[in-house]
Design an enzyme around this catalytic site. Structure first.
Site, mmCIF file in Angstrom:
data_model
loop_
_atom_site.group_PDB
_atom_site.id
_atom_site.type_symbol
_atom_site.label_atom_id
_atom_site.label_comp_id
_atom_site.label_asym_id
_atom_site.label_seq_id
_atom_site.Cartn_x
_atom_site.Cartn_y
_atom_site.Cartn_z
ATOM 1 N N LYS A 1 0.837 -1.207 0.000
ATOM 2 C CA LYS A 1 0.000 0.000 0.000
ATOM 3 C C LYS A 1 0.868 1.253 0.000
ATOM 4 C CE LYS A 1 -3.331 -2.485 2.806
ATOM 5 N NZ LYS A 1 -3.711 -2.792 4.186
ATOM 6 N N TYR B 1 -5.367 5.638 -0.295
ATOM 7 C CA TYR B 1 -4.223 4.764 -0.504
ATOM 8 C C TYR B 1 -4.398 3.873 -1.724
ATOM 9 C CZ TYR B 1 -7.238 1.669 2.324
ATOM 10 O OH TYR B 1 -8.306 0.958 2.843
ATOM 11 N N ASP C 1 -13.062 -4.915 14.424
ATOM 12 C CA ASP C 1 -11.682 -4.647 14.865
ATOM 13 C C ASP C 1 -11.499 -4.902 16.357
ATOM 14 O OD1 ASP C 1 -11.121 -4.051 12.296
ATOM 15 O OD2 ASP C 1 -10.841 -1.889 12.582
#
Ligand SMILES: Cc1cn([C@H]2C[C@H](O)[C@@H](COP(=O)(O)OP(=O)(O)O[C@H]3O[C@H](C)C(=O)[C@H](O)[C@H]3O)O2)c(=O)[nH]c1=O
Length: 181
Positions: A72, A132, A170
């Site tokens: 990335k 990104y 997460d």
């Protein structure tokens, strides 16, 4: 464009050349020719992502496994983040070590993250736009990650005047030691 090594092999800090005039400013977000000259890497970015987050949001630590691993090139368009990468390449001498950097719409600094890293960021300002490039496509089935406060990684996330905001997904991520890589 200037490139600087980090403590993690293959992870580079990139500072694009900014052109300013009476209208404003301009910089090249990515130039494959210069990037290859400076790193020796010939990358084929196939996907561009963007997320917008409020202050205190923490996205990560994420990575895609196996053949869907992604390199990335990340930066902030507006606002600022504490960006964190963790080397999870099993044979790396810096396995389990992390690198942290402030990326912002002001500094235009970019981070190149090679395949084999987990990535996440803590948002430091309201309405931060994070963008990104990835050199591999999104593959939901190969998604994995590490819990942001894994004691063994001991990441020093910045203290904010708001609570961290993470997705349920997460919050349930495992520690690095519990992952099969
Ligand atoms: C990453 C991605 C997500 N999605 C869909 C899947 C979900 O319905 C929605 C939000 O996904 P997620 O919650 O995984 O988004 P982030 O938490 O920002 O994830 C990213 O954050 C960390 C910091 C990264 O480095 C990864 O690129 C990526 O995992 O977008 C897509 O359709 N394509 C994609 O490439």
């Amino acid at each position: 464009m200037q490139i600087k090594k980090t403590n993690l092999d293959g992870c580079y800090i990139i500072q694009p050349r900014l052109f300013k005039d009476e209208r404003g400013s301009f910089f090249e977000g990515f130039n494959s020719k210069i990037f290859e000259e400076l790193t020796g890497l010939n990358l084929d970015f196939v996907q561009d992502n963007q997320s917008t987050s409020s202050k205190g949001v923490l996205r990560g630590l994420h990575f895609q496994k196996g053949k869907y691993a992604q390199a990335k090139l990340v930066r902030v368009v507006r606002g600022s983040v504490q960006d964190v990468v963790v080397d999870i390449r099993p044979k790396s001498k810096t396995f389990g070590m992390y690198f942290s950097i402030i990326l912002s719409g002001e500094n235009n600094t970019q981070l190149f993250i090679p395949r084999g890293f987990a990535h996440g960021f803590l948002v430091l300002e309201e309405n931060t736009i994070f963008t990104y490039k990835c050199d591999n496509f999104y593959n939901k089935e190969s998604e994995s990650g590490i819990i942001y406060n894994d004691v063994n990684l001991n990441i020093e996330w910045k203290n904010l005047d708001v609570d961290y905001k993470l997705s349920q997904k997460d919050l349930q991520l495992p520690k690095l030691e519990d992952l099969v890589l």
